[in-house]
Design an enzyme around this catalytic site. Sequence first.
Site, PDB file in Angstrom:
ATOM      1  NE  ARG A 129     -30.583 -53.444 -84.878  1.00 55.43           N
ATOM      2  CZ  ARG A 129     -31.874 -53.483 -84.529  1.00 55.43           C
ATOM      3  NH1 ARG A 129     -32.267 -53.076 -83.343  1.00 55.43           N
ATOM      4  NH2 ARG A 129     -32.783 -53.943 -85.371  1.00 55.43           N
TER       5      ARG A 129
ATOM      6  CG  ASP B 116     -32.822 -59.236 -73.691  1.00 55.77           C
ATOM      7  OD1 ASP B 116     -34.040 -59.492 -73.792  1.00 55.77           O
ATOM      8  OD2 ASP B 116     -32.188 -58.608 -74.556  1.00 55.77           O
TER       9      ASP B 116
ATOM     10  NE  ARG C  57     -34.947 -42.742 -76.963  1.00 54.20           N
ATOM     11  CZ  ARG C  57     -33.887 -42.745 -77.774  1.00 54.20           C
ATOM     12  NH1 ARG C  57     -32.675 -42.706 -77.288  1.00 54.20           N
ATOM     13  NH2 ARG C  57     -34.043 -42.754 -79.084  1.00 54.20           N
TER      14      ARG C  57
ATOM     15  CD  GLU D 288     -32.804 -36.373 -74.338  1.00 50.05           C
ATOM     16  OE1 GLU D 288     -32.902 -36.318 -75.565  1.00 50.05           O
ATOM     17  OE2 GLU D 288     -32.169 -37.255 -73.746  1.00 50.05           O
TER      18      GLU D 288
ATOM     19  CG  HIS E 191     -29.562 -38.046 -76.374  1.00 49.03           C
ATOM     20  ND1 HIS E 191     -30.914 -38.207 -76.294  1.00 49.03           N
ATOM     21  CD2 HIS E 191     -29.134 -39.084 -77.150  1.00 49.03           C
ATOM     22  CE1 HIS E 191     -31.284 -39.289 -76.966  1.00 49.03           C
ATOM     23  NE2 HIS E 191     -30.214 -39.830 -77.500  1.00 49.03           N
TER      24      HIS E 191
HETATM   25  N1  LIG Z   1     -28.038 -42.297 -76.467  1.00 47.46           N
HETATM   26  C1  LIG Z   1     -28.089 -42.446 -77.782  1.00 47.46           C
HETATM   27  O1  LIG Z   1     -27.567 -41.605 -78.530  1.00 47.46           O
HETATM   28  C2  LIG Z   1     -28.752 -43.681 -78.365  1.00 47.46           C
HETATM   29  C3  LIG Z   1     -28.471 -44.035 -79.693  1.00 47.46           C
HETATM   30  C4  LIG Z   1     -29.016 -45.207 -80.211  1.00 47.46           C
HETATM   31  C5  LIG Z   1     -29.860 -46.005 -79.433  1.00 47.46           C
HETATM   32  N2  LIG Z   1     -30.155 -45.599 -78.161  1.00 47.46           N
HETATM   33  C6  LIG Z   1     -31.055 -46.418 -77.324  1.00 47.46           C
HETATM   34  O2  LIG Z   1     -30.398 -47.633 -77.014  1.00 47.46           O
HETATM   35  C7  LIG Z   1     -31.381 -48.606 -76.641  1.00 47.46           C
HETATM   36  C8  LIG Z   1     -31.009 -49.966 -77.225  1.00 47.46           C
HETATM   37  O3  LIG Z   1     -30.956 -49.926 -78.642  1.00 47.46           O
HETATM   38  P1  LIG Z   1     -30.693 -51.279 -79.496  1.00 47.46           P
HETATM   39  O4  LIG Z   1     -30.553 -50.835 -80.918  1.00 47.46           O
HETATM   40  O5  LIG Z   1     -29.630 -52.089 -78.878  1.00 47.46           O
HETATM   41  O6  LIG Z   1     -32.099 -52.011 -79.310  1.00 47.46           O
HETATM   42  P2  LIG Z   1     -32.432 -53.528 -79.637  1.00 47.46           P
HETATM   43  O7  LIG Z   1     -33.882 -53.568 -79.949  1.00 47.46           O
HETATM   44  O8  LIG Z   1     -31.479 -54.101 -80.639  1.00 47.46           O
HETATM   45  O9  LIG Z   1     -32.165 -54.264 -78.243  1.00 47.46           O
HETATM   46  C9  LIG Z   1     -32.973 -54.052 -77.119  1.00 47.46           C
HETATM   47  C10 LIG Z   1     -32.900 -55.299 -76.250  1.00 47.46           C
HETATM   48  O10 LIG Z   1     -33.624 -55.027 -75.047  1.00 47.46           O
HETATM   49  C11 LIG Z   1     -34.334 -56.215 -74.702  1.00 47.46           C
HETATM   50  N3  LIG Z   1     -35.430 -55.914 -73.789  1.00 47.46           N
HETATM   51  C12 LIG Z   1     -36.682 -55.482 -74.087  1.00 47.46           C
HETATM   52  N4  LIG Z   1     -37.409 -55.334 -72.966  1.00 47.46           N
HETATM   53  C13 LIG Z   1     -36.600 -55.699 -71.946  1.00 47.46           C
HETATM   54  C14 LIG Z   1     -36.777 -55.774 -70.543  1.00 47.46           C
HETATM   55  N5  LIG Z   1     -37.953 -55.463 -69.974  1.00 47.46           N
HETATM   56  N6  LIG Z   1     -35.726 -56.175 -69.773  1.00 47.46           N
HETATM   57  C15 LIG Z   1     -34.529 -56.483 -70.341  1.00 47.46           C
HETATM   58  N7  LIG Z   1     -34.311 -56.460 -71.683  1.00 47.46           N
HETATM   59  C16 LIG Z   1     -35.332 -56.064 -72.469  1.00 47.46           C
HETATM   60  C17 LIG Z   1     -34.784 -56.789 -76.041  1.00 47.46           C
HETATM   61  O11 LIG Z   1     -35.116 -58.149 -75.941  1.00 47.46           O
HETATM   62  C18 LIG Z   1     -33.575 -56.517 -76.923  1.00 47.46           C
HETATM   63  O12 LIG Z   1     -32.685 -57.616 -76.914  1.00 47.46           O
HETATM   64  C19 LIG Z   1     -32.718 -48.033 -77.126  1.00 47.46           C
HETATM   65  O13 LIG Z   1     -33.403 -47.485 -75.992  1.00 47.46           O
HETATM   66  C20 LIG Z   1     -32.334 -46.883 -78.021  1.00 47.46           C
HETATM   67  O14 LIG Z   1     -33.321 -45.875 -78.013  1.00 47.46           O
HETATM   68  C21 LIG Z   1     -29.618 -44.464 -77.605  1.00 47.46           C
END
Ligand SMILES: NC(=O)c1ccc[n+]([C@@H]2O[C@H](COP(=O)([O-])OP(=O)(O)OC[C@H]3O[C@@H](n4cnc5c(N)ncnc54)[C@H](O)[C@@H]3O)[C@@H](O)[C@H]2O)c1
Length: 334
Positions: A163, A183, A244, A273, A292
């Site tokens: 996403r 990915d 993360r 955190e 964060h």
């Molecule tokens: N900092 C913040 O405030 C905040 C807010 C929202 C989300 N996040 C973090 O953002 C990250 C991504 O969220 P998202 O909604 O895009 O997730 P998502 O599940 O939509 O996308 C994650 C992608 O990572 C890929 N992936 C999985 N393992 C992998 C690997 N070993 N190597 C490469 N790619 C790999 C998956 O195939 C997927 O396409 C998550 O860790 C989430 O916790 C942080």
Amino acid sequence: MARQQIKVVVTDYIEADLKWEQAEMARRGVQFECCQLKQASEAEVIARTADADIVVVNMVKITPSVIAGWKKVKLVIRHGAGYDNCNVPALTQRGIVLEYIPDYCQHEVAEQAIALMMAAARKVVWSRRVLDDSVARGEWDFAPIVPMFRVDGATVGIIGCGRIGSLVRRKLSGFGVKFLICDPYLAPKRKAELGVETTDLETLCRGSDFITIHTPLNDETRHMINAQALSWMKPTAYFVNTSRGGMVDVNALAAALREKRIAGAAIDVFETEPPPKDYPLLGLDNAIVTPHLSWYSKDAEQTIREKIVQDIDLFIQGAGPRIPVNPEALKARG
Ligand SMILES: NC(=O)c1ccc[n+]([C@@H]2O[C@H](COP(=O)([O-])OP(=O)(O)OC[C@H]3O[C@@H](n4cnc5c(N)ncnc54)[C@H](O)[C@@H]3O)[C@@H](O)[C@H]2O)c1
């Protein structure tokens, strides 16, 4: 189940108060309790949640012992886009569905990642400090800030093209940059939709001027950015982490920054955190650190509250769950 018998317990929350949720639940005749148990013992968490039907959790750790203490919980809703504080196998084993809300802040996180990338490239945070120092001396001296390099024509490496990662790519597409995508789980259909090819981590690290990581935290991705991955990066490369904290070996990153083996890093997330006072990136000129808050906007804050209430409504109607982490839990429930 009659609505009056349904009990929702919030273990911890980051909003100023939950009066809006309280009113929404009262309107539906659902019992509602909110707690702040982030620093509480497991025993206290169990005592406050044992007789809930739905638990809404922000940062409290949902461990196997907490789960074992529950009498009738059927649904856990994680207030947020990650769920690494919830023990998924233990929930599944007890037939408890875990839902999360990955679709409330993808624009905010993508925008923060790009903002951090640009702030690093243009040395925005450091420039402010240099200007303050130079003005205090009555001088006009920006020598400490040079060199900088043009972003147009640079290569951006995106690790995790889900996403948020795919939105970063879309939003950056007007910047004249090229992309490397790592990915291994991106489905062929999705690759075709996005028009991307993927590569391995080493090729991405060696070829990128900016690296931004957007994977979930799990045993495979923990410390994915370690001394070896850092050794593959260019000395002019910037690393951005809004996913993360656990994705990065922060001691290896601090060493690479101190020894100028990479140009800089911008970090929004921490393994602990808030980060400890001796967090190794604090005080480094080539590190930008934010608390964060990538997820945050006034709009996202309201969206997640509405989506959680929507998920509770689906539970009341016997429908859903909307975005389950462990749909197999329904089978375990029988
Ligand atoms: N900092 C913040 O405030 C905040 C807010 C929202 C989300 N996040 C973090 O953002 C990250 C991504 O969220 P998202 O909604 O895009 O997730 P998502 O599940 O939509 O996308 C994650 C992608 O990572 C890929 N992936 C999985 N393992 C992998 C690997 N070993 N190597 C490469 N790619 C790999 C998956 O195939 C997927 O396409 C998550 O860790 C989430 O916790 C942080």
